[in-house]
Design a protein around this motif. Sequence first.
Motif, PDB file in Angstrom:
ATOM      1  N   HIS A   1       0.836  -1.208   0.000  1.00  0.00           N
ATOM      2  CA  HIS A   1       0.000   0.000   0.000  1.00  0.00           C
ATOM      3  C   HIS A   1       0.867   1.254   0.000  1.00  0.00           C
ATOM      4  CE1 HIS A   1      -2.527   3.163   1.932  1.00  0.00           C
ATOM      5  NE2 HIS A   1      -3.422   2.704   1.055  1.00  0.00           N
ATOM      6  N   ALA A   2       1.944   1.242   0.799  1.00  0.00           N
ATOM      7  CA  ALA A   2       2.836   2.403   0.864  1.00  0.00           C
ATOM      8  C   ALA A   2       3.542   2.654  -0.459  1.00  0.00           C
ATOM      9  CB  ALA A   2       3.864   2.201   1.982  1.00  0.00           C
ATOM     10  N   ALA A   3       3.818   1.574  -1.200  1.00  0.00           N
ATOM     11  CA  ALA A   3       4.456   1.732  -2.509  1.00  0.00           C
ATOM     12  C   ALA A   3       3.493   2.321  -3.532  1.00  0.00           C
ATOM     13  CB  ALA A   3       4.982   0.374  -2.998  1.00  0.00           C
ATOM     14  N   LEU A   4       2.216   2.011  -3.374  1.00  0.00           N
ATOM     15  CA  LEU A   4       1.220   2.457  -4.357  1.00  0.00           C
ATOM     16  C   LEU A   4       0.655   3.842  -4.051  1.00  0.00           C
ATOM     17  CD1 LEU A   4      -0.726  -0.910  -4.745  1.00  0.00           C
ATOM     18  CD2 LEU A   4       0.815   0.119  -6.429  1.00  0.00           C
ATOM     19  N   PHE A   5       0.533   4.154  -2.773  1.00  0.00           N
ATOM     20  CA  PHE A   5      -0.098   5.414  -2.388  1.00  0.00           C
ATOM     21  C   PHE A   5       0.802   6.175  -1.424  1.00  0.00           C
ATOM     22  CE2 PHE A   5      -3.453   2.416  -3.433  1.00  0.00           C
ATOM     23  CZ  PHE A   5      -4.119   3.121  -4.422  1.00  0.00           C
ATOM     24  N   PRO A   6       0.947   7.486  -1.685  1.00  0.00           N
ATOM     25  CA  PRO A   6       0.141   8.330  -2.582  1.00  0.00           C
ATOM     26  C   PRO A   6       0.620   8.384  -4.038  1.00  0.00           C
ATOM     27  CG  PRO A   6       1.639   9.709  -1.358  1.00  0.00           C
ATOM     28  CD  PRO A   6       1.878   8.306  -0.869  1.00  0.00           C
ATOM     29  N   ALA A   7       1.551   7.530  -4.447  1.00  0.00           N
ATOM     30  CA  ALA A   7       2.114   7.647  -5.800  1.00  0.00           C
ATOM     31  C   ALA A   7       1.029   7.614  -6.874  1.00  0.00           C
ATOM     32  CB  ALA A   7       3.116   6.513  -6.026  1.00  0.00           C
ATOM     33  N   LEU A   8       0.084   6.659  -6.779  1.00  0.00           N
ATOM     34  CA  LEU A   8      -0.962   6.565  -7.809  1.00  0.00           C
ATOM     35  C   LEU A   8      -1.917   7.759  -7.746  1.00  0.00           C
ATOM     36  CD1 LEU A   8      -1.876   2.754  -7.776  1.00  0.00           C
ATOM     37  CD2 LEU A   8      -0.421   3.985  -9.390  1.00  0.00           C
ATOM     38  N   SER A   9      -2.196   8.236  -6.531  1.00  0.00           N
ATOM     39  CA  SER A   9      -3.095   9.392  -6.393  1.00  0.00           C
ATOM     40  C   SER A   9      -2.467  10.650  -6.983  1.00  0.00           C
ATOM     41  CB  SER A   9      -3.423   9.620  -4.909  1.00  0.00           C
ATOM     42  OG  SER A   9      -4.129   8.521  -4.379  1.00  0.00           O
ATOM     43  N   LEU A  10      -1.141  10.766  -6.905  1.00  0.00           N
ATOM     44  CA  LEU A  10      -0.456  11.920  -7.492  1.00  0.00           C
ATOM     45  C   LEU A  10      -0.361  11.790  -9.008  1.00  0.00           C
ATOM     46  CD1 LEU A  10       2.445  12.293  -4.888  1.00  0.00           C
ATOM     47  CD2 LEU A  10       0.432  13.773  -5.153  1.00  0.00           C
TER      48      LEU A  10
END
Length: 348
Positions: free
Chosen positions: A255-264
């Motif tokens: 989850h930490a790898a995906l977000f907030p990266a995908l939200s940005l």
Amino acid sequence: RKRAEHDQSLMAAERSWASRWCRAGSEPLDEVLVRDVEETQRPPIARYFAEEGNASPASPRLQRATQLELLRLCSKAPHSATREANLAALAASRQRLLQADGEDLGQEDELADELRAFCARHALWPHGTETLVLRHFRVGGRGLAAAADLSAGDTVLAVPESLLLSSERLSSYDGLAAALSAAAGDSLHDDVRLSLALLLEIARDQAGAWAEYCRFLPERPPSALHWASRQLQRLAHTPLVGRVTAAREALREAHAALFPALSLALPQLFPPASFSWRRFLWAYTVVQTRGLVVGGGAEPRARRTVLAPVADLLNYSPTSPLAWPSLEAAGAARPTGPVAEGPPTATL
């Protein structure tokens, strides 16, 4: 030599099964056949004591396992009057066993009418006729019951392929493949990808089928990943604590790898509130507890996990007539043996 002995043992087992299969379809069901099949279902230790002359009466569990094997034998046998009579006798025998065990009859669930409407709206009933009803059982909770007598091979539920949700759905979103690769590389487990697909379906269309179906899903799926620390401590000094802790940490890292990266990267697809850790954990445990492993497509032997609305409510018991799910034009559920109307045979 060991390989040859193993192959000979398998061939002998197959010949033995084929012999019982032929008898189940051509001979009236009698004590001899039932006893022969029962012996194949006994655990090795029970067979040992039986050979020593200390056989104990068949337990309810053994009786149920024997009935299931007989149902499989009969359902695979060629159609004949004897086969149909044997299937009818097995259905009556199973009914008596369930009643003797005090089987949980359940009560119609408070969401039964809403599920009927959902199935009708999305064309899940074969031929438009209701075949299943939503009930709440003392053991197992919410599940489906047969609304009418069913025969082997009847289609009781047909989930349109458009409603089947798999990780492949992620490929339909523009720019998502590149964003996923940049955030987590190629290391994401398929169940994590399917969890993302579920959250995306709900977030992108609040009036869609999956957002609507969430009403029937539990707020906390029955998974140890949801347990509080004090609950885990009750199992201290067992391997489970370490496994649950490791699984939860791995999921947090994903989850930490995906977000907030995908939200940005894709703010319209991934609003932060819809992809919080709490929502992510919920979606993952939905996949873990309700995903169906099916085969189909260009490679019939291939297996993949899908989420199938309503089909995930098909609970089962040891004597239920089950078949491995397969992907056809739509996800179809069929019993492999007769199922009588009513709750005692509801858990397919």
